[in-house]
Motif scaffolding. Structure first.
Motif, PDB file in Angstrom:
ATOM      1  N   ARG A 100       0.827  -1.207   0.000  1.00 46.22           N
ATOM      2  CA  ARG A 100       0.000   0.000   0.000  1.00 46.22           C
ATOM      3  C   ARG A 100       0.865   1.262   0.000  1.00 46.22           C
ATOM      4  O   ARG A 100       1.934   1.293   0.595  1.00 46.22           O
ATOM      5  N   THR A 134     -11.362  -6.551  -3.648  1.00 46.44           N
ATOM      6  CA  THR A 134     -12.135  -5.334  -3.854  1.00 46.44           C
ATOM      7  C   THR A 134     -13.624  -5.630  -3.707  1.00 46.44           C
ATOM      8  O   THR A 134     -14.111  -6.655  -4.181  1.00 46.44           O
ATOM      9  N   GLU A 157      -3.053   4.274   2.108  1.00 45.44           N
ATOM     10  CA  GLU A 157      -4.228   3.524   1.663  1.00 45.44           C
ATOM     11  C   GLU A 157      -4.821   2.737   2.828  1.00 45.44           C
ATOM     12  O   GLU A 157      -4.101   2.048   3.564  1.00 45.44           O
ATOM     13  N   GLY A 190     -11.700  -0.010  -3.975  1.00 46.46           N
ATOM     14  CA  GLY A 190     -10.344  -0.414  -4.291  1.00 46.46           C
ATOM     15  C   GLY A 190      -9.925  -1.619  -3.461  1.00 46.46           C
ATOM     16  O   GLY A 190     -10.700  -2.151  -2.671  1.00 46.46           O
ATOM     17  N   PRO A 191      -8.662  -2.108  -3.681  1.00 46.94           N
ATOM     18  CA  PRO A 191      -7.582  -1.439  -4.407  1.00 46.94           C
ATOM     19  C   PRO A 191      -7.639  -1.547  -5.936  1.00 46.94           C
ATOM     20  O   PRO A 191      -6.900  -0.862  -6.625  1.00 46.94           O
ATOM     21  N   LEU A 203      -8.638  -1.009  -9.805  1.00 45.42           N
ATOM     22  CA  LEU A 203      -9.058   0.165 -10.556  1.00 45.42           C
ATOM     23  C   LEU A 203      -9.683  -0.276 -11.872  1.00 45.42           C
ATOM     24  O   LEU A 203      -9.667  -1.458 -12.213  1.00 45.42           O
ATOM     25  N   ALA A 225      -2.002  -0.895  -8.785  1.00 45.07           N
ATOM     26  CA  ALA A 225      -3.264  -1.602  -8.565  1.00 45.07           C
ATOM     27  C   ALA A 225      -3.614  -2.462  -9.773  1.00 45.07           C
ATOM     28  O   ALA A 225      -3.317  -2.101 -10.917  1.00 45.07           O
ATOM     29  N   ARG A 272     -10.321   4.211  -4.502  1.00 44.10           N
ATOM     30  CA  ARG A 272      -9.269   4.320  -3.494  1.00 44.10           C
ATOM     31  C   ARG A 272      -9.873   4.919  -2.221  1.00 44.10           C
ATOM     32  O   ARG A 272     -10.695   5.821  -2.275  1.00 44.10           O
ATOM     33  N   GLU A 303      -8.351   6.426   1.384  1.00 50.16           N
ATOM     34  CA  GLU A 303      -7.110   6.795   2.057  1.00 50.16           C
ATOM     35  C   GLU A 303      -7.390   7.409   3.428  1.00 50.16           C
ATOM     36  O   GLU A 303      -8.427   8.023   3.657  1.00 50.16           O
ATOM     37  N   LEU A 320      -5.518  11.363  -7.201  1.00 55.63           N
ATOM     38  CA  LEU A 320      -6.630  10.419  -7.240  1.00 55.63           C
ATOM     39  C   LEU A 320      -7.540  10.681  -8.433  1.00 55.63           C
ATOM     40  O   LEU A 320      -8.089   9.744  -9.025  1.00 55.63           O
TER      41      LEU A 320
END
Length: 386
Positions: free
Chosen positions: A24, A53, A107, A114-115, A117, A124, A151, A153, A187
């Motif tokens: 991460r 995910t 993260e 996520g992770p 995408l 990712a 994502r 965070e 992001l």
């Protein structure tokens, strides 16, 4: 020890990106004039693999997408200070951050999005069934699912165990604002991200599970329902909606704090007993579009607002500090960055609970006239010092 690359940002803030033991991303944001050295400890923990995910499901009654993130059930819940997962690691506390820090962003270990995408990156994997753009997400149908790409965070405002954004120094607040702007830009550039949302939950009454001073940033794979309603209002009224709101509010008795670049006010139709909006005078779609001067002023102005909120009563006030930003790809000419701070506290020992009308029907009933709430908050802010 390692020496992460040093990247100079605005206001003398230095960004130092590195990695945690499970891959991460972890980013240190050093204050200007920091006392920290350039080296950072290596995260030597042995961690379980990252969770899969989550999956989104479409609610056909509303058109909302619901992310079902079962891994969040395992997140920390009000741990003692000696086991604070957001404090710097010690021999007895294998926390999430290996080194002493000023501000740190990483993260989330139990993410809502996520992770994965929409497309693979160096950081990712690509989801097998990601959202196929906004047109795809707008299609109704029973049993529709998509992968919850995105994502989630965590933004740590301080290495100390207790506090909030409002307890930080002006210098530290400015570092966090620079981090928000940096992460918003990063992001927004990720595959499949449609909106970026920085926020702080404060207080157990809000549902906070960690007392450590921190906030979060969510990068969504869709435009959130609240923002969709805002975009509809802008379509009906014009891209200058926020300019007209400011004109009305700045001429009212609901203003609680104003500067050269920002104004804070209790909105005309406030829902909550305590609700304040903080809006930039110039149009900026998100933090990444704000100027150095706007960020500089915001650091002190925002702290005064938060300390005023806490000065209303003898104990700290629970709140949600929600920084609304325009979507990544649509509505950016009209949707403006702004704070909506809300609290359910309606008296020193009373909370507003969302019962039948609000929770079930979305039909709000205000408890306190906005003008009265603004008068009390102005008085509280007048006694605040930085």
């Amino acid at each position: 020890m390692i020496s992460p690359p040093a990247i100079a940002l605005g206001a003398g803030v230095v960004k130092r990106p590195t990695r945690l033991a499970d891959g991460r991303e972890l980013i240190y944001y050093d204050d200007p004039g920091t006392t920290l050295g350039i080296e950072r400890a290596v995260d030597a923990r042995v961690l379980d693999p990252r969770p899969e995910t989550a999956t989104m499901r479409l609610d056909v009654l509303t058109g909302d997408w619901i992310s079902v993130a079962a891994a969040r059930q395992n997140r920390a819940f009000l741990p003692p200070a000696e086991l604070d997962p957001l404090a710097p690691q010690t021999p007895t506390n294998p926390s999430e951050i290996p080194s002493r820090y000023d501000v740190a962003v990483f993260e989330n270990r139990s993410p809502s999005f996520g992770p994965a995408l929409a497309d693979a990156t160096d950081d990712a994997p690509a989801a097998i069934d990601p959202p196929q753009g906004l047109d795809d997400l707008a299609v109704y149908g029973l049993g529709r699912t998509r992968t919850s790409v995105g994502r989630t965070e965590v933004v740590c405002f301080s290495p100390e165990h207790e506090g909030s954004f409002g307890t930080q120094t002006v210098t530290r607040a400015r570092t966090v604002i620079e981090a928000w702007a940096d992460r918003t830009a990063a992001l927004s550039a990720l595959p499949g991200i449609e909106q970026v949302f920085p926020f702080e939950n404060r207080g157990r009454e809000i549902g906070v599970t960690l007392g450590h001073p921190h906030g979060q940033i969510y990068a969504y794979p869709y435009v959130t329902p609240r923002t969709q309603r805002l975009l509809t209002a802008i379509t009906r009224t014009g891209d200058d909606l926020f300019d007209r709101i400011l004109d009305v509010e700045r001429g009212s008795e609901r203003v609680v704090l104003t500067g050269e670049h920002w104004t804070a006010f209790v909105p005309f139709a406030a829902r909550w007993p305590l609700e304040v909006h903080l809006v930039p005078h110039r149009h900026a779609a998100d933090f990444a579009e704000t100027t150095t001067e706007e960020r500089d002023e915001l650091a002190g102005l925002y702290l005064r607002l938060l300390r005023g909120v806490d000065a209303l009563y003898d104990t700290p006030t629970p709140y949600i500090a929600a920084w609304h930003q325009a979507p990544v790809r649509i509505g950016r000419a009209g949707a403006r960055l702004h704070l909506e701070l809300t609290s359910p506290r309606r008296a020193a020992d009373k909370l507003k609970y969302l019962a039948g009308s609000e929770a079930a029907m979305g039909a709000w009933i205000g408890d306190i006239p906005p003008e009265q709430a603004a008068e009390r908050l102005r008085a509280a802010i007048e006694g605040v010092s930085l």
